[in-house]
Write a protein that holds these residues in place. Sequence first.
Motif, PDB file in Angstrom:
ATOM      1  N   CYS A 108       0.854  -1.184   0.000  1.00 56.45           N
ATOM      2  CA  CYS A 108       0.000   0.000   0.000  1.00 56.45           C
ATOM      3  C   CYS A 108       0.896   1.242   0.000  1.00 56.45           C
ATOM      4  O   CYS A 108       1.471   1.600   1.022  1.00 56.45           O
ATOM      5  N   LEU A 109       0.987   1.844  -1.171  1.00 54.32           N
ATOM      6  CA  LEU A 109       1.836   3.036  -1.300  1.00 54.32           C
ATOM      7  C   LEU A 109       1.198   4.236  -0.611  1.00 54.32           C
ATOM      8  O   LEU A 109       1.891   5.096  -0.084  1.00 54.32           O
ATOM      9  N   CYS A 110      -0.098   4.295  -0.604  1.00 51.62           N
ATOM     10  CA  CYS A 110      -0.778   5.444   0.015  1.00 51.62           C
ATOM     11  C   CYS A 110      -0.488   5.526   1.511  1.00 51.62           C
ATOM     12  O   CYS A 110      -0.330   6.620   2.057  1.00 51.62           O
TER      13      CYS A 110
ATOM     14  N   ALA B 205      -6.001  -0.030   1.784  1.00 57.55           N
ATOM     15  CA  ALA B 205      -7.127  -0.021   0.842  1.00 57.55           C
ATOM     16  C   ALA B 205      -8.202   0.994   1.211  1.00 57.55           C
ATOM     17  O   ALA B 205      -9.357   0.839   0.824  1.00 57.55           O
TER      18      ALA B 205
ATOM     19  N   GLN C 184      -7.664   4.406   0.690  1.00 53.09           N
ATOM     20  CA  GLN C 184      -7.479   5.650  -0.057  1.00 53.09           C
ATOM     21  C   GLN C 184      -7.771   5.415  -1.535  1.00 53.09           C
ATOM     22  O   GLN C 184      -8.911   5.556  -1.956  1.00 53.09           O
ATOM     23  N   CYS C 185      -6.776   4.998  -2.318  1.00 50.42           N
ATOM     24  CA  CYS C 185      -7.048   4.763  -3.744  1.00 50.42           C
ATOM     25  C   CYS C 185      -7.613   3.364  -3.991  1.00 50.42           C
ATOM     26  O   CYS C 185      -8.255   3.125  -4.998  1.00 50.42           O
ATOM     27  N   GLY C 186      -7.302   2.428  -3.085  1.00 50.45           N
ATOM     28  CA  GLY C 186      -7.836   1.077  -3.198  1.00 50.45           C
ATOM     29  C   GLY C 186      -7.035   0.139  -4.083  1.00 50.45           C
ATOM     30  O   GLY C 186      -7.373  -1.035  -4.219  1.00 50.45           O
TER      31      GLY C 186
ATOM     32  N   CYS D 109      -4.299  -1.297  -3.652  1.00 51.26           N
ATOM     33  CA  CYS D 109      -3.619  -2.373  -2.926  1.00 51.26           C
ATOM     34  C   CYS D 109      -4.584  -3.487  -2.524  1.00 51.26           C
ATOM     35  O   CYS D 109      -4.149  -4.531  -2.036  1.00 51.26           O
TER      36      CYS D 109
HETATM   37 FE1  FES Z   1      -3.393   1.248  -0.651  1.00 51.00          FE
HETATM   38 FE2  FES Z   1      -3.735   3.359  -2.228  1.00 51.00          FE
HETATM   39  S1  FES Z   1      -2.233   1.820  -2.395  1.00 51.00           S
HETATM   40  S2  FES Z   1      -4.963   2.726  -0.578  1.00 51.00           S
END
Ligand code: FES
Length: 69
Positions: free
Chosen positions: A4-6, A35, A37-39, A41
């Motif tokens: 998860c990069l976010c 998961a 934020q952008c989802g 991951c």
């Molecule tokens: Fe996990 Fe965006 S990469 S929420």
Amino acid sequence: MYICLCKGVTDHQIRDAIADGACSMRDLRAALDVANQCGKCGRDCKSLLAESAVSSSHTTAMPQQWVAA
Ligand code: FES
């Protein structure tokens, strides 16, 4: 490796959360905020959950003497 990069969450952190009892995406979201934020991951998180379920089912299917070794 970052999953998860976010939120800056790695596969090791996810595996640790699963080992500590997380068994669903809801659990992982609560524990690590993945998961949310952008989802993007989400799919990888689900794969790690499935991988864990498969390996634990194999472990329970093995005779005890094999597991302890
Ligand atoms: Fe996990 Fe965006 S990469 S929420």
